[in-house]
Design a protein around this motif. Structure first.
Motif, PDB file in Angstrom:
ATOM      1  N   PRO A   1     134.015 132.150  83.941  1.00 31.62           N
ATOM      2  CA  PRO A   1     134.508 131.235  82.779  1.00 31.62           C
ATOM      3  C   PRO A   1     135.766 130.375  82.933  1.00 31.62           C
ATOM      4  O   PRO A   1     135.781 129.287  82.998  1.00 31.62           O
ATOM      5  N   MET A   2     136.666 131.162  83.305  1.00 27.78           N
ATOM      6  CA  MET A   2     137.946 130.526  83.759  1.00 27.78           C
ATOM      7  C   MET A   2     137.856 129.516  84.776  1.00 27.78           C
ATOM      8  O   MET A   2     138.666 128.588  84.724  1.00 27.78           O
ATOM      9  N   LEU A   3     137.208 129.857  85.795  1.00 29.48           N
ATOM     10  CA  LEU A   3     137.175 128.926  86.976  1.00 29.48           C
ATOM     11  C   LEU A   3     136.194 127.832  86.666  1.00 29.48           C
ATOM     12  O   LEU A   3     136.733 126.680  87.020  1.00 29.48           O
ATOM     13  N   ILE A   4     135.380 127.898  85.918  1.00 26.44           N
ATOM     14  CA  ILE A   4     134.441 126.625  85.333  1.00 26.44           C
ATOM     15  C   ILE A   4     135.433 125.862  84.646  1.00 26.44           C
ATOM     16  O   ILE A   4     135.195 124.542  84.852  1.00 26.44           O
ATOM     17  N   ALA A   5     135.947 126.307  83.584  1.00 28.95           N
ATOM     18  CA  ALA A   5     137.050 125.854  82.698  1.00 28.95           C
ATOM     19  C   ALA A   5     138.011 124.824  83.256  1.00 28.95           C
ATOM     20  O   ALA A   5     138.138 123.853  83.219  1.00 28.95           O
ATOM     21  N   THR A   6     138.590 125.639  84.321  1.00 32.29           N
ATOM     22  CA  THR A   6     139.639 124.735  85.306  1.00 32.29           C
ATOM     23  C   THR A   6     139.165 123.853  86.329  1.00 32.29           C
ATOM     24  O   THR A   6     139.545 122.822  86.671  1.00 32.29           O
ATOM     25  N   ALA A   7     137.792 124.017  86.667  1.00 31.94           N
ATOM     26  CA  ALA A   7     137.027 123.041  87.299  1.00 31.94           C
ATOM     27  C   ALA A   7     137.097 121.787  86.530  1.00 31.94           C
ATOM     28  O   ALA A   7     137.207 120.614  87.083  1.00 31.94           O
ATOM     29  N   GLY A   8     136.706 122.007  85.328  1.00 28.24           N
ATOM     30  CA  GLY A   8     136.546 120.785  84.499  1.00 28.24           C
ATOM     31  C   GLY A   8     138.233 119.957  84.178  1.00 28.24           C
ATOM     32  O   GLY A   8     138.265 118.956  84.301  1.00 28.24           O
ATOM     33  N   ASP A   9     139.162 120.686  84.004  1.00 27.75           N
ATOM     34  CA  ASP A   9     140.506 120.196  84.154  1.00 27.75           C
ATOM     35  C   ASP A   9     140.744 119.601  85.577  1.00 27.75           C
ATOM     36  O   ASP A   9     141.238 118.496  85.389  1.00 27.75           O
ATOM     37  N   LEU A  10     140.132 119.945  86.828  1.00 30.70           N
ATOM     38  CA  LEU A  10     140.462 119.283  87.840  1.00 30.70           C
ATOM     39  C   LEU A  10     139.726 118.066  87.773  1.00 30.70           C
ATOM     40  O   LEU A  10     140.350 117.054  88.320  1.00 30.70           O
ATOM     41  N   LEU A  11     138.430 118.109  87.263  1.00 32.08           N
ATOM     42  CA  LEU A  11     137.828 116.616  87.214  1.00 32.08           C
ATOM     43  C   LEU A  11     138.473 115.683  86.373  1.00 32.08           C
ATOM     44  O   LEU A  11     138.696 114.439  86.612  1.00 32.08           O
ATOM     45  N   PHE A  12     139.154 116.140  85.083  1.00 31.64           N
ATOM     46  CA  PHE A  12     139.772 115.255  84.348  1.00 31.64           C
ATOM     47  C   PHE A  12     141.065 114.799  85.031  1.00 31.64           C
ATOM     48  O   PHE A  12     141.434 113.636  84.892  1.00 31.64           O
ATOM     49  N   SER A  13     141.960 115.760  85.798  1.00 30.42           N
ATOM     50  CA  SER A  13     142.958 115.204  86.355  1.00 30.42           C
ATOM     51  C   SER A  13     142.422 114.142  87.590  1.00 30.42           C
ATOM     52  O   SER A  13     143.236 113.175  87.467  1.00 30.42           O
ATOM     53  N   ILE A  14     141.600 114.018  88.241  1.00 28.57           N
ATOM     54  CA  ILE A  14     140.994 113.066  88.977  1.00 28.57           C
ATOM     55  C   ILE A  14     140.758 111.729  88.300  1.00 28.57           C
ATOM     56  O   ILE A  14     141.474 110.812  88.674  1.00 28.57           O
ATOM     57  N   ALA A  15     140.277 111.790  87.207  1.00 24.34           N
ATOM     58  CA  ALA A  15     140.024 110.697  86.361  1.00 24.34           C
ATOM     59  C   ALA A  15     141.391 110.323  85.678  1.00 24.34           C
ATOM     60  O   ALA A  15     141.516 108.872  85.651  1.00 24.34           O
TER      61      ALA A  15
ATOM     62  N   LEU B   1     147.316 119.779  86.358  1.00 24.87           N
ATOM     63  CA  LEU B   1     147.304 120.154  87.733  1.00 24.87           C
ATOM     64  C   LEU B   1     148.205 121.278  87.743  1.00 24.87           C
ATOM     65  O   LEU B   1     147.693 122.281  88.599  1.00 24.87           O
ATOM     66  N   SER B   2     148.973 121.539  86.949  1.00 24.54           N
ATOM     67  CA  SER B   2     149.654 122.917  86.931  1.00 24.54           C
ATOM     68  C   SER B   2     148.816 124.142  86.582  1.00 24.54           C
ATOM     69  O   SER B   2     148.730 125.100  87.330  1.00 24.54           O
ATOM     70  N   LEU B   3     147.830 123.749  85.505  1.00 22.63           N
ATOM     71  CA  LEU B   3     146.739 124.932  85.539  1.00 22.63           C
ATOM     72  C   LEU B   3     146.076 125.353  86.707  1.00 22.63           C
ATOM     73  O   LEU B   3     145.855 126.302  86.904  1.00 22.63           O
ATOM     74  N   CYS B   4     145.706 124.102  87.506  1.00 18.43           N
ATOM     75  CA  CYS B   4     144.681 124.433  88.622  1.00 18.43           C
ATOM     76  C   CYS B   4     145.642 125.117  89.655  1.00 18.43           C
ATOM     77  O   CYS B   4     145.116 125.873  90.329  1.00 18.43           O
ATOM     78  N   VAL B   5     146.900 124.553  89.836  1.00 10.24           N
ATOM     79  CA  VAL B   5     147.860 125.398  90.779  1.00 10.24           C
ATOM     80  C   VAL B   5     147.992 126.949  90.271  1.00 10.24           C
ATOM     81  O   VAL B   5     147.945 127.878  91.086  1.00 10.24           O
ATOM     82  N   LEU B   6     148.192 127.349  89.028  1.00 12.06           N
ATOM     83  CA  LEU B   6     148.318 128.639  88.551  1.00 12.06           C
ATOM     84  C   LEU B   6     146.993 129.417  88.842  1.00 12.06           C
ATOM     85  O   LEU B   6     147.046 130.405  89.423  1.00 12.06           O
ATOM     86  N   LEU B   7     145.837 128.828  88.478  1.00  8.83           N
ATOM     87  CA  LEU B   7     144.599 129.512  88.798  1.00  8.83           C
ATOM     88  C   LEU B   7     144.532 129.853  90.212  1.00  8.83           C
ATOM     89  O   LEU B   7     144.232 130.900  90.748  1.00  8.83           O
ATOM     90  N   ALA B   8     144.676 128.657  91.111  1.00  9.45           N
ATOM     91  CA  ALA B   8     144.982 129.037  92.596  1.00  9.45           C
ATOM     92  C   ALA B   8     145.704 130.326  92.999  1.00  9.45           C
ATOM     93  O   ALA B   8     145.193 130.898  93.884  1.00  9.45           O
ATOM     94  N   VAL B   9     146.759 130.223  92.514  1.00  6.75           N
ATOM     95  CA  VAL B   9     147.555 131.346  92.801  1.00  6.75           C
ATOM     96  C   VAL B   9     147.054 132.762  92.503  1.00  6.75           C
ATOM     97  O   VAL B   9     146.982 133.538  93.131  1.00  6.75           O
ATOM     98  N   HIS B  10     146.592 132.775  91.282  1.00 12.60           N
ATOM     99  CA  HIS B  10     145.824 133.942  90.885  1.00 12.60           C
ATOM    100  C   HIS B  10     144.501 134.128  91.563  1.00 12.60           C
ATOM    101  O   HIS B  10     144.376 135.288  91.965  1.00 12.60           O
ATOM    102  N   LEU B  11     143.867 133.265  92.151  1.00 12.34           N
ATOM    103  CA  LEU B  11     142.792 133.638  93.137  1.00 12.34           C
ATOM    104  C   LEU B  11     143.056 134.054  94.535  1.00 12.34           C
ATOM    105  O   LEU B  11     142.446 134.829  95.092  1.00 12.34           O
TER     106      LEU B  11
END
Length: 133
Positions: free
Chosen positions: A102-116, A84-94
């Protein structure tokens, strides 16, 4: 961890992290080029390698959960915080400008794992100890 779904999910999370963490450790130049980043200056290569090691360390934790480690809840909680911290960091950069796809796609994967991970944590709440009579 009942059933086969959760061990497979945490095994996939481990592999996901190893796939993300090993390139910066072993071939940092490629790990910068693939997501569209500028090449690392020679003195900054170690930062990429340290980041890769940390990502792999989380992967080891997810593998431990997949194999039923007694500390699974704490490992999953720590992993959730990291993802989740990675997702927040990416959102700040966005908000500041474009981020390589590719970083957006990788972070989307992390978001899906976060939900799981949240679902796993909710379904695997610790059973309260009985109160003394």
């Amino acid at each position: 961890m009942a059933g086969k779904f959760w061990p497979v999910l945490f095994g996939a999370a481990a592999i996901y992290n190893f796939m993300a963490g090993l390139p910066p450790v072993l071939i940092p130049a490629m790990s910068a080029a693939n997501p569209g980043l500028a090449p690392y200056a020679p003195e900054h290569v170690i930062i990429a390698q340290i980041s890769g090691l940390l990502i792999c360390t989380f992967g080891i934790g997810y593998a431990m959960v997949a194999f039923g480690s007694p500390g699974s809840r704490q490992i999953v909680t720590l992993g959730l915080i990291g993802k989740l911290s990675l997702c927040v960091l990416l959102a700040v950069h966005l908000m500041q400008g474009p981020v390589p796809r590719p970083m957006l796609i990788a972070t989307a994967g992390d978001l899906l794992f976060s939900i799981a991970f949240i679902v796993w944590l909710v379904r695997n709440r610790p059973v309260p100890a009985p109160s003394p009579a």
